[in-house]
Design a protein around this motif. Structure first.
Motif, PDB file in Angstrom:
ATOM      1  N   MET A   1      40.914  31.376  40.127  1.00 50.46           N
ATOM      2  CA  MET A   1      42.235  31.480  41.161  1.00 50.46           C
ATOM      3  C   MET A   1      42.161  32.278  42.143  1.00 50.46           C
ATOM      4  SD  MET A   1      46.188  32.283  40.456  1.00 50.46           S
ATOM      5  CE  MET A   1      46.115  31.375  39.025  1.00 50.46           C
ATOM      6  N   LYS A   2      42.268  32.115  43.581  1.00 52.39           N
ATOM      7  CA  LYS A   2      41.916  32.976  44.667  1.00 52.39           C
ATOM      8  C   LYS A   2      43.326  33.498  45.313  1.00 52.39           C
ATOM      9  CE  LYS A   2      39.425  33.299  49.058  1.00 52.39           C
ATOM     10  NZ  LYS A   2      38.739  32.562  50.156  1.00 52.39           N
ATOM     11  N   VAL A   3      43.520  34.972  44.944  1.00 49.31           N
ATOM     12  CA  VAL A   3      44.703  35.446  45.377  1.00 49.31           C
ATOM     13  C   VAL A   3      44.635  36.670  46.610  1.00 49.31           C
ATOM     14  CG1 VAL A   3      46.634  36.945  44.533  1.00 49.31           C
ATOM     15  CG2 VAL A   3      45.473  35.292  42.838  1.00 49.31           C
ATOM     16  N   ALA A   4      45.375  36.539  47.646  1.00 51.66           N
ATOM     17  CA  ALA A   4      45.223  37.342  48.789  1.00 51.66           C
ATOM     18  C   ALA A   4      46.275  38.819  48.315  1.00 51.66           C
ATOM     19  CB  ALA A   4      45.678  36.609  49.938  1.00 51.66           C
ATOM     20  N   LEU A   5      45.715  39.851  48.538  1.00 47.06           N
ATOM     21  CA  LEU A   5      46.715  40.940  48.353  1.00 47.06           C
ATOM     22  C   LEU A   5      47.225  41.342  49.669  1.00 47.06           C
ATOM     23  CD1 LEU A   5      47.812  43.617  46.859  1.00 47.06           C
ATOM     24  CD2 LEU A   5      45.368  44.507  47.285  1.00 47.06           C
ATOM     25  N   PHE A   6      48.597  41.283  49.791  1.00 46.77           N
ATOM     26  CA  PHE A   6      49.344  41.911  50.995  1.00 46.77           C
ATOM     27  C   PHE A   6      49.880  43.181  50.668  1.00 46.77           C
ATOM     28  CE2 PHE A   6      53.664  41.241  53.148  1.00 46.77           C
ATOM     29  CZ  PHE A   6      53.176  42.023  54.134  1.00 46.77           C
ATOM     30  N   ALA A   7      49.126  44.201  51.328  1.00 44.14           N
ATOM     31  CA  ALA A   7      49.507  45.460  50.931  1.00 44.14           C
ATOM     32  C   ALA A   7      50.783  46.131  51.375  1.00 44.14           C
ATOM     33  CB  ALA A   7      48.282  46.404  51.752  1.00 44.14           C
ATOM     34  N   THR A   8      51.375  45.503  52.568  1.00 41.85           N
ATOM     35  CA  THR A   8      52.603  46.048  53.367  1.00 41.85           C
ATOM     36  C   THR A   8      52.490  47.331  54.192  1.00 41.85           C
ATOM     37  OG1 THR A   8      53.534  47.290  51.494  1.00 41.85           O
ATOM     38  CG2 THR A   8      53.990  44.906  51.373  1.00 41.85           C
ATOM     39  N   CYS A   9      53.339  47.570  54.989  1.00 42.95           N
ATOM     40  CA  CYS A   9      53.019  48.709  55.826  1.00 42.95           C
ATOM     41  C   CYS A   9      53.407  50.140  55.056  1.00 42.95           C
ATOM     42  CB  CYS A   9      54.085  48.667  56.932  1.00 42.95           C
ATOM     43  SG  CYS A   9      53.911  47.349  58.071  1.00 42.95           S
ATOM     44  N   ILE A  10      54.148  50.149  54.234  1.00 42.57           N
ATOM     45  CA  ILE A  10      54.485  51.567  53.591  1.00 42.57           C
ATOM     46  C   ILE A  10      53.685  51.641  52.399  1.00 42.57           C
ATOM     47  CG2 ILE A  10      56.275  50.295  51.906  1.00 42.57           C
ATOM     48  CD1 ILE A  10      57.994  53.323  52.550  1.00 42.57           C
ATOM     49  N   ILE A  71      43.386  29.969  49.641  1.00 42.32           N
ATOM     50  CA  ILE A  71      44.279  31.032  49.186  1.00 42.32           C
ATOM     51  C   ILE A  71      45.428  30.366  48.330  1.00 42.32           C
ATOM     52  CG2 ILE A  71      46.029  33.079  49.356  1.00 42.32           C
ATOM     53  CD1 ILE A  71      44.119  33.820  52.124  1.00 42.32           C
ATOM     54  N   ASP A  72      45.304  30.557  46.968  1.00 41.87           N
ATOM     55  CA  ASP A  72      46.144  30.116  46.059  1.00 41.87           C
ATOM     56  C   ASP A  72      47.791  30.584  46.069  1.00 41.87           C
ATOM     57  OD1 ASP A  72      44.497  27.868  44.858  1.00 41.87           O
ATOM     58  OD2 ASP A  72      43.470  29.771  44.033  1.00 41.87           O
ATOM     59  N   TYR A  73      47.783  32.092  46.025  1.00 41.10           N
ATOM     60  CA  TYR A  73      48.756  32.823  46.096  1.00 41.10           C
ATOM     61  C   TYR A  73      48.623  34.140  46.852  1.00 41.10           C
ATOM     62  CZ  TYR A  73      50.552  30.059  42.258  1.00 41.10           C
ATOM     63  OH  TYR A  73      50.775  29.021  41.507  1.00 41.10           O
ATOM     64  N   VAL A  74      49.661  34.525  47.395  1.00 40.51           N
ATOM     65  CA  VAL A  74      49.630  35.936  48.231  1.00 40.51           C
ATOM     66  C   VAL A  74      50.502  36.670  47.236  1.00 40.51           C
ATOM     67  CG1 VAL A  74      50.133  36.963  50.263  1.00 40.51           C
ATOM     68  CG2 VAL A  74      49.527  34.945  50.469  1.00 40.51           C
ATOM     69  N   VAL A  75      50.104  37.831  47.015  1.00 38.75           N
ATOM     70  CA  VAL A  75      50.933  38.898  46.308  1.00 38.75           C
ATOM     71  C   VAL A  75      50.844  40.186  46.657  1.00 38.75           C
ATOM     72  CG1 VAL A  75      50.754  40.141  44.034  1.00 38.75           C
ATOM     73  CG2 VAL A  75      49.944  37.878  44.012  1.00 38.75           C
ATOM     74  N   ALA A  76      52.266  40.394  46.675  1.00 36.05           N
ATOM     75  CA  ALA A  76      52.676  41.862  47.107  1.00 36.05           C
ATOM     76  C   ALA A  76      53.193  42.613  46.202  1.00 36.05           C
ATOM     77  CB  ALA A  76      53.625  41.755  48.353  1.00 36.05           C
ATOM     78  N   PRO A  77      52.903  44.135  46.159  1.00 35.96           N
ATOM     79  CA  PRO A  77      53.418  44.838  45.287  1.00 35.96           C
ATOM     80  C   PRO A  77      54.836  45.546  45.887  1.00 35.96           C
ATOM     81  CG  PRO A  77      51.840  46.074  46.442  1.00 35.96           C
ATOM     82  CD  PRO A  77      51.697  44.727  46.871  1.00 35.96           C
ATOM     83  N   SER A  78      55.545  44.338  46.167  1.00 36.16           N
ATOM     84  CA  SER A  78      56.968  44.851  46.902  1.00 36.16           C
ATOM     85  C   SER A  78      57.673  44.067  46.938  1.00 36.16           C
ATOM     86  CB  SER A  78      56.515  45.482  48.496  1.00 36.16           C
ATOM     87  OG  SER A  78      57.723  45.233  49.294  1.00 36.16           O
ATOM     88  N   GLY A  79      59.003  43.942  46.096  1.00 38.39           N
ATOM     89  CA  GLY A  79      59.756  42.863  46.235  1.00 38.39           C
ATOM     90  C   GLY A  79      60.698  42.460  47.567  1.00 38.39           C
TER      91      GLY A  79
END
Length: 262
Positions: A1-10, A71-79
């Motif tokens: 599974m290919k997952v893109a990491l969305f870091a977010t600005c903060i 890209i199967d999913y984009v995952v962010a450590p930010s709700g």
């Protein structure tokens, strides 16, 4: 599974350890993790301040970074940011953009998830092999709770962490007072809200308070430091990434944060 990491600005600027921890967790789960370098701000703070049409270029940039069909999913450590992509992007594109922009916004929104959603709903696990021998209390951030509706997913993940002493936070669902520009425009109200939040955190006698949003942790953590409370704010991803072989290092993390504050 290919997952893109969305870091977010903060996350990129103030909480790089949380972003790196997210990558470690996704890799541990067997994902192929990619990081599109053209990613930037999701535009949430602009929308919340009333500049809705003006974020169309940011919607385009998000689509350019993450709409790749591989890209199967984009995952962010930010709700908060995941909520902005899922809720605000389609709304703004439909209201002010072209048909193509609206289609892209919906497509990206449908595959963008908060970390806790991905782990439980997609990876299908609650135990990610984490080890964290400390007392912890959990703050339910507004966007993750009310926009994404993550429910008890973060609590389930924390409950499965080996050696953790998880303590319930009184008023966990109450806002910490950050709210982006709210804390600037309504500083006194915001200060009163975070004072209530930190009082509840201190009442648990926990060593750490955790959440899925760096912005809330920045607000809560700053208040706790000013109070010399001895309670440390740490992102959920950092706890889940900690293992017996590579345990969480508070001293190293503090050095990173202090360098960032200079």
């Amino acid at each position: 599974m290919k997952v893109a990491l969305f870091a977010t600005c903060i996350g990129d600027t103030m909480f790089p350890d949380a972003v790196q921890a997210t990558a470690k967790i996704l890799t541990r789960l067997g994902c192929e993790v990619v990081f599109p370098t053209q990613q930037s701000c999701c535009g949430q703070m602009h929308v919340n301040t009333g500049y809705q049409k003006e974020i169309l270029p940011q919607l385009d940039n998000y689509a350019d970074a993450f709409s790749d069909s591989s890209i199967d999913y984009v995952v962010a450590p930010s709700g908060s940011c995941a909520g902005a992509v899922r809720h605000q992007h389609p709304m703004i594109a439909e209201r002010y953009g072209t048909k193509s922009q609206a289609t892209s916004a919906v497509a990206c929104a449908n595959k963008t998830l908060d970390l806790s959603e991905f782990i439980i709903d997609v990876a299908g696990v609650t135990d990610v092999g984490a080890y964290f021998p400390h007392s912890v209390t959990y703050h339910s951030t507004c966007h993750s709770l009310r926009v994404l509706k993550v429910g008890d997913r973060p609590w389930k993940l924390l409950s499965a962490v080996e050696a953790i002493d998880l303590r319930e936070l009184p008023g966990a669902a109450e806002c910490c007072g950050f709210g982006g520009t709210f804390s600037v425009k309504n500083a006194e109200t915001s200060a009163a809200m975070v004072a209530d939040k930190t009082a509840n955190i201190r009442a648990t006698n926990a060593e750490f308070v955790t959440a899925g949003d760096a912005s809330c942790l920045l607000n809560i953590g700053g208040a706790l430091r000013r109070q010399n409370a001895g309670v440390h704010a740490v992102h959920l991803a950092e706890i889940l990434a900690s293992t017996k072989e590579n345990p969480f290092d508070l001293h190293k993390r503090q050095e990173v944060l202090l360098r960032g504050e200079k």
